[in-house]
Structures are given as C-alpha cells and as structure tokens.
Enzyme design. Structure first.
Site, short mmCIF file in Angstrom:
data_model
loop_
_atom_site.label_atom_id
_atom_site.label_comp_id
_atom_site.label_asym_id
_atom_site.label_seq_id
_atom_site.Cartn_x
_atom_site.Cartn_y
_atom_site.Cartn_z
N ASP A 109 0.82 -1.08 0.04
CA ASP A 109 0.15 -0.18 -0.14
C ASP A 109 0.82 1.30 0.16
O ASP A 109 1.61 1.09 0.71
CB ASP A 109 -0.68 -0.20 1.42
CG ASP A 109 -2.24 0.87 1.25
OD1 ASP A 109 -2.83 0.91 0.84
OD2 ASP A 109 -2.03 2.01 2.01
N ASP A 119 -2.03 9.69 -9.80
CA ASP A 119 -2.24 8.54 -11.03
C ASP A 119 -0.36 8.02 -11.41
O ASP A 119 -0.34 7.25 -11.71
CB ASP A 119 -3.07 9.00 -12.33
CG ASP A 119 -4.87 9.18 -11.82
OD1 ASP A 119 -5.31 8.39 -10.98
OD2 ASP A 119 -5.63 9.74 -13.00
N ASN A 178 -2.63 12.60 -2.87
CA ASN A 178 -3.26 13.35 -3.95
C ASN A 178 -3.44 15.13 -3.10
O ASN A 178 -4.04 16.16 -4.76
CB ASN A 178 -4.69 12.87 -3.98
CG ASN A 178 -4.23 11.74 -4.99
OD1 ASN A 178 -3.58 11.48 -5.83
ND2 ASN A 178 -4.95 10.78 -5.07
N HIS A 194 -4.57 14.34 -8.13
CA HIS A 194 -5.06 13.88 -9.28
C HIS A 194 -4.26 12.87 -9.99
O HIS A 194 -4.48 11.52 -10.38
CB HIS A 194 -6.41 13.52 -8.99
CG HIS A 194 -7.65 13.18 -8.23
ND1 HIS A 194 -7.54 12.40 -6.45
CD2 HIS A 194 -8.07 14.15 -7.27
CE1 HIS A 194 -7.96 12.26 -5.81
NE2 HIS A 194 -8.54 13.63 -5.81
N GLU A 233 -5.10 2.38 -3.56
CA GLU A 233 -3.41 2.42 -3.72
C GLU A 233 -2.63 0.98 -3.73
O GLU A 233 -1.49 1.25 -2.87
CB GLU A 233 -2.57 3.44 -3.53
CG GLU A 233 -2.98 3.49 -1.74
CD GLU A 233 -4.56 3.91 -0.98
OE1 GLU A 233 -4.92 4.57 -0.33
OE2 GLU A 233 -5.18 3.96 -1.80
#
Length: 345
Positions: free
Chosen positions: A213, A230, A221, A226, A256
């Site tokens: 994770d 990404d 973010n 975002h 994630e």
C-alpha cells in the site's frame, strides 16, 4: 480447431483426459475438456509442452493460463466477435457486397457495349455507326469500367484496414474486463480467480502473497493533485510488472493497494521481493514541470504471508492484510511478515 475422430477414439481420449484433470485439480468446464482432450490426443506438441511446464510450476493449470492457452492454441484462427464488433463486420460485408454488385453490373454493361462495338466493326461499311463513333464509345466505357474497378479496389483496401481495427478492438475488449486501465496490471477479479485455484491444488502450501500500500497516498493527492497521484500509481505498476516474471502475478488490488501472488514460493521469497520493491519505490523521483520541485517522499508498506494448509482464501488474504496493517502502524515504509500467530483481519 476441428476434431475428426470417430466415436470410439473420441471416447478413449475423454477417458484419458478426465483422470488427468482430476489429478491436477482442473475445473471440469468445456474449455478445459477441450484443452486436455487435445493434450491426450498428441495432435499439438507445442500445447502439450506448455501444459507440462504449467502443471510442473503450479501443480495445476490456473484459470488465466487455461484461457490464454485455449485462445492461443485452440481458436487462434477464429474470430469470436462481441455483438457490436460482429455488427460492424456484418455492415462491412454488406457494404462490400453492394460495391461488388455495382461493379458486376457495370462490367456486364461494358460487356454489352464491347459486344455491340465488335459487331459494328465486323459489319464494316454496312454499319450504321461511323468508325470514329464506335472507338469513342469504347474509350468512354473503358474509362468508366476502369474507374469502377479502381473504386472497388479502394473499398477493399479500406475494408482490410477496418477489419484490422476491429480485430484490435476485439482484443482490447477481451482484456478490458481483466486489466486495470491505469496501470496495465491485472485486476482483483483475476487475482481472486487465480488464488482460489492455487489454494485448491495439492501444492498450495508453497503459495505466498505480498500486499503493498502506498504510504500517505491521500495526502499526496491532496497536495499534488490526482493527475500526479495517477502518475505514481503508474510508476508502481510499472515496477511490479518489471519484477513479476512468470509465474508471479501482480495485480492492482484497489485504490493505492497492490497484490503479488507467488506460486511455488516461500515466505522468505516473498519477503525478499517485497524488500526489493520497497527500496525501488522509495527511490522514485518525480519532478514537477511548473515549479521544478522534485518529489522524493514516495514510500510503500508491505505485508507478506505464506498459505496455511486448508486455509480459506479470505483468511489467507486477511493475514497478509494484518501484516500490512502492522507495517503501517509501526512507521510505514517497511516489510512485515505474518507468522503462525498472526490472525486474519
């Protein structure tokens, strides 16, 4: 692929295939029947070789591998169209048919003109049409039929390009349901299917899971947006793909979180891979174009566990999740392994 055996030979192949499927814990579905029927018939040595290597590695033939082998060896020359793709192909064929019909009609008309002209020429001085008129009429009709033929050839060329596009679209459609579009990794659906089959095999105790994770991803973010988030997910997906040689399966588990399934591997194998990935992830550097700032704070936490005999898939994944939670609670950016006393979340 066509099968030409008589009923006795076919029955013999089936009698030989079923015990093999039972021995290797192969699900009794039509796709697998076809694979193992072909295997015992020895008609496709390349398929036999791949199946032998697969069962030696996994102790079974995982669903994902079975489907891939079926596509590559059993139906590689056939086009299984989805409804919309099939509709496009039908439309394309109808269009070609119309063009062919028009070309044929004009060819027939030209044939009549040619015949009339030859008759007029053979009549010589008795013809009602002067020679210049006959030649001009032939020239005009020859140009017309040439233009029609060129148009038809152009349409055929266009059709070939459209068919190639449709084939690519079909392949993409087949993959969409199994592949995460952002990272290009397989998704949770594939992971669950493969895991369930692996833990049902006799060699299931040699299966290890790594969960990872990305640390503080929500904060990342919020701070950088975002799109940058990404980008981080894509970097991590690329790292996992580069470090997941078969039979290792890496997937995007959700958000994630990622998962790695290691058939035929020990807890120590999983821990070594996790530590290697942890080190590579913390080495990621991203430079922001607008400010020139270099982001160097990307890390990930890992939980590793090995399968216990007769354990359910949920408990197996739950223990890996517990180890991941421990890594998070003890400071993140580390690898934690679940031992015998670790409960499933």
């Amino acid at each position: 692929m066509k099968f030409a055996e008589n009923s006795n030979q076919a029955a013999d192949y089936l009698r030989r295939a079923i015990p093999l499927m039972v021995r290797y814990n192969i699900p009794p579905n039509p796709l697998n029947y076809a694979l193992w029927y072909t295997y015992v018939s020895d008609r496709m040595p390349e398929l036999n070789s791949v199946l032998d290597k697969t069962v030696n590695t996994y102790g079974t033939c995982p669903v994902m591998v079975s489907e891939q082998l079926f596509r590559e060896h059993m139906i590689k020359d056939e086009l299984e169209s989805a409804k919309d793709i099939q509709s496009n192909l039908i439309s394309l064929m109808n269009d070609l048919h119309d063009h062919a019909h028009e070309t044929a009609k004009r060819t027939c008309d030209y044939s009549e003109v040619l015949q009339d002209s030859l008759s007029a020429l053979s009549d010589g001085e008795y013809s009602e049409l002067p020679l210049e008129s006959i030649i001009q009429n032939l020239a005009l009709n020859t140009e017309a039929i040439s233009a029609t033929t060129r148009q038809f050839q152009t349409r055929i060329d266009e059709a070939q390009a459209e068919i190639a596009t449709l084939k690519a679209e079909l392949q993409r459609t087949r993959q969409d349901a199994r592949v995460d579009p952002l990272t290009g990794l397989f998704n949770r659906r594939v992971f669950d299917s493969e895991l369930q089959q692996l833990i049902s095999s006799p060699d299931s105790v040699n299966t290890t899971i790594v969960l990872l994770d990305i640390d503080f991803f929500k904060n990342f973010n919020d701070q950088y947006g975002h799109l940058m988030g990404d980008k981080v997910l894509q970097y991590v997906g690329k790292l996992l793909k580069e470090n997941s040689a078969e039979p290792i399966l890496s997937v995007r588990f959700g958000g994630e979180e990622f998962a790695i399934l290691l058939p035929g591997s020990t807890l120590e194998d999983g821990a070594r891979l996790a530590e290697s990935l942890r080190d590579k992830i913390q080495a990621i550097r991203i430079k922001l174009k607008k400010s020139g700032e270099v982001i160097s704070s990307i890390t990930a936490s890992f939980g590793v566990t090995q399968y216990r005999s007769r354990e359910s898939a949920d408990d197996f994944v739950g223990r890996a999740d517990s180890a991941l939670y421990l890594a998070k609670s003890q400071g993140r950016n580390q690898v934690q392994c679940a031992d015998e006393s670790t409960p499933a979340i």
